[in-house]
Design an enzyme around this catalytic site. Structure first.
Site, PDB file in Angstrom:
ATOM      1  N   HIS A  17       0.846  -1.201   0.000  1.00 13.16           N
ATOM      2  CA  HIS A  17       0.000   0.000   0.000  1.00 13.16           C
ATOM      3  C   HIS A  17       0.883   1.254   0.000  1.00 13.16           C
ATOM      4  O   HIS A  17       0.623   2.210  -0.729  1.00 13.16           O
ATOM      5  CB  HIS A  17      -0.865   0.065   1.266  1.00 13.16           C
ATOM      6  CG  HIS A  17      -1.932  -0.975   1.370  1.00 13.16           C
ATOM      7  ND1 HIS A  17      -2.069  -1.802   2.455  1.00 13.16           N
ATOM      8  CD2 HIS A  17      -2.959  -1.311   0.539  1.00 13.16           C
ATOM      9  CE1 HIS A  17      -3.113  -2.598   2.300  1.00 13.16           C
ATOM     10  NE2 HIS A  17      -3.671  -2.330   1.131  1.00 13.16           N
ATOM     11  N   LYS A  41     -15.764  -7.805   5.015  1.00 13.68           N
ATOM     12  CA  LYS A  41     -15.118  -8.758   5.920  1.00 13.68           C
ATOM     13  C   LYS A  41     -15.019  -8.120   7.309  1.00 13.68           C
ATOM     14  O   LYS A  41     -14.895  -6.904   7.417  1.00 13.68           O
ATOM     15  CB  LYS A  41     -13.686  -9.086   5.448  1.00 13.68           C
ATOM     16  CG  LYS A  41     -13.523  -9.114   3.952  1.00 13.68           C
ATOM     17  CD  LYS A  41     -12.108  -8.753   3.490  1.00 13.68           C
ATOM     18  CE  LYS A  41     -12.086  -7.608   2.512  1.00 13.68           C
ATOM     19  NZ  LYS A  41     -10.829  -7.244   1.921  1.00 13.68           N
ATOM     20  N   ARG A  90      -2.033  -5.867  -8.457  1.00 16.88           N
ATOM     21  CA  ARG A  90      -0.946  -6.814  -8.222  1.00 16.88           C
ATOM     22  C   ARG A  90      -0.898  -7.777  -9.398  1.00 16.88           C
ATOM     23  O   ARG A  90      -0.322  -7.490 -10.421  1.00 16.88           O
ATOM     24  CB  ARG A  90      -1.177  -7.578  -6.912  1.00 16.88           C
ATOM     25  CG  ARG A  90      -0.812  -6.769  -5.697  1.00 16.88           C
ATOM     26  CD  ARG A  90      -1.411  -7.328  -4.445  1.00 16.88           C
ATOM     27  NE  ARG A  90      -2.855  -7.165  -4.455  1.00 16.88           N
ATOM     28  CZ  ARG A  90      -3.614  -7.283  -3.402  1.00 16.88           C
ATOM     29  NH1 ARG A  90      -3.098  -7.611  -2.244  1.00 16.88           N
ATOM     30  NH2 ARG A  90      -4.910  -7.094  -3.483  1.00 16.88           N
ATOM     31  N   SER A 128      -2.870  -7.724   2.827  1.00 16.03           N
ATOM     32  CA  SER A 128      -3.123  -7.615   4.268  1.00 16.03           C
ATOM     33  C   SER A 128      -3.458  -8.991   4.845  1.00 16.03           C
ATOM     34  O   SER A 128      -3.019  -9.323   5.948  1.00 16.03           O
ATOM     35  CB  SER A 128      -4.282  -6.656   4.540  1.00 16.03           C
ATOM     36  OG  SER A 128      -3.985  -5.378   4.052  1.00 16.03           O
TER      37      SER A 128
HETATM   38  P1  ADP Z   1      -9.941  -3.376  -0.524  1.00  9.94           P
HETATM   39  O1  ADP Z   1     -10.632  -4.180   0.534  1.00  9.94           O
HETATM   40  O2  ADP Z   1     -10.712  -2.141  -0.949  1.00  9.94           O
HETATM   41  O3  ADP Z   1      -9.439  -4.179  -1.698  1.00  9.94           O
HETATM   42  P2  ADP Z   1      -7.194  -3.229   0.406  1.00  9.94           P
HETATM   43  O4  ADP Z   1      -6.691  -2.483   1.594  1.00  9.94           O
HETATM   44  O5  ADP Z   1      -7.051  -4.708   0.432  1.00  9.94           O
HETATM   45  O6  ADP Z   1      -8.680  -2.749   0.238  1.00  9.94           O
HETATM   46  O7  ADP Z   1      -6.478  -2.699  -0.925  1.00  9.94           O
HETATM   47  C1  ADP Z   1      -6.605  -1.368  -1.359  1.00  9.94           C
HETATM   48  C2  ADP Z   1      -6.038  -1.253  -2.772  1.00  9.94           C
HETATM   49  O8  ADP Z   1      -4.639  -1.498  -2.738  1.00  9.94           O
HETATM   50  C3  ADP Z   1      -6.604  -2.275  -3.774  1.00  9.94           C
HETATM   51  O9  ADP Z   1      -6.704  -1.655  -5.047  1.00  9.94           O
HETATM   52  C4  ADP Z   1      -5.550  -3.362  -3.808  1.00  9.94           C
HETATM   53  O10 ADP Z   1      -5.544  -4.043  -5.058  1.00  9.94           O
HETATM   54  C5  ADP Z   1      -4.285  -2.523  -3.640  1.00  9.94           C
HETATM   55  N1  ADP Z   1      -3.177  -3.289  -3.063  1.00  9.94           N
HETATM   56  C6  ADP Z   1      -3.147  -3.978  -1.910  1.00  9.94           C
HETATM   57  N2  ADP Z   1      -1.938  -4.558  -1.705  1.00  9.94           N
HETATM   58  C7  ADP Z   1      -1.176  -4.210  -2.786  1.00  9.94           C
HETATM   59  C8  ADP Z   1       0.168  -4.511  -3.197  1.00  9.94           C
HETATM   60  N3  ADP Z   1       0.959  -5.304  -2.484  1.00  9.94           N
HETATM   61  N4  ADP Z   1       0.603  -3.991  -4.370  1.00  9.94           N
HETATM   62  C9  ADP Z   1      -0.212  -3.211  -5.124  1.00  9.94           C
HETATM   63  N5  ADP Z   1      -1.500  -2.894  -4.804  1.00  9.94           N
HETATM   64  C10 ADP Z   1      -1.970  -3.380  -3.651  1.00  9.94           C
END
Ligand code: ADP
Length: 161
Positions: A17, A41, A90, A128
């Site tokens: 992030h 979730k 990703r 995460s």
């Molecule tokens: P959500 O539940 O809205 O997907 P996340 O916190 O899991 O929220 O992710 C927020 C954004 O960051 C999403 O677009 C996700 O694809 C992106 N993201 C999460 N981890 C990574 C990573 N390691 N590299 C690139 N983008 C990421």
């Protein structure tokens, strides 16, 4: 001045992030990291914890703000007059969900634009949920999340390291 939002669950924030936020902050004048209050979730961390870990991890980037939102993202960003939505990509597995989400937001708020950024290759496997899984079983998350997040994760899972 062009402002963008980067919405997500951030449960918790990872180095993946942060990589996306750093890239966004180089492109836009201001990036507002928006923590979703209502996520499908059940989160491990409370909204306050997620906000405070983000604030601590991002204090070195001056043009980044951290905030939260409830309800529809498009309603919130219309109110604060922002049109750019940053999301991270990703692997191909992210594409279908992100594509659907971007088209839905476009339908609800035609002036909005979703911009996809790709993190460094070393973070493309990082999520995460994976970080929570590793910490829960006492594995090393130190290279995957900011220091304050690693500490909080071990505390949450009662892991002594
Ligand atoms: P959500 O539940 O809205 O997907 P996340 O916190 O899991 O929220 O992710 C927020 C954004 O960051 C999403 O677009 C996700 O694809 C992106 N993201 C999460 N981890 C990574 C990573 N390691 N590299 C690139 N983008 C990421």
């Amino acid at each position: 001045m062009i402002r963008a939002v980067y919405p997500g669950s951030f449960d918790p924030v990872t180095n993946g992030h942060i990589d996306i936020i750093q890239r966004g902050a180089k492109i836009y004048d201001e990036v507002i990291v928006l923590v979703a209050e209502n996520i499908s979730k059940i989160p491990l961390f409370t909204l306050e914890e997620r906000l405070s870990m983000l604030r601590e991890s991002l204090q070195h980037i001056p043009n980044v703000k951290v905030d939260s939102f409830k309800g529809l993202l498009v309603d919130y960003i219309k109110k604060i007059d922002v049109r750019i939505i940053i999301r991270g990509l990703r692997a191909v597995s992210d594409f279908e969900y992100e594509f659907q989400q971007a088209l839905t937001n476009k339908k609800l708020y035609p002036e909005s634009e979703t911009v996809f950024l790709i993190s460094d290759i070393k973070y493309t496997f990082l999520s995460s949920s994976m970080v929570k899984e590793i910490a829960k079983f006492g594995g090393c998350v130190e290279d995957l999340v900011p220091e304050c997040v690693a500490k909080k994760l071990y505390e949450k899972f009662n892991v002594k390291r």
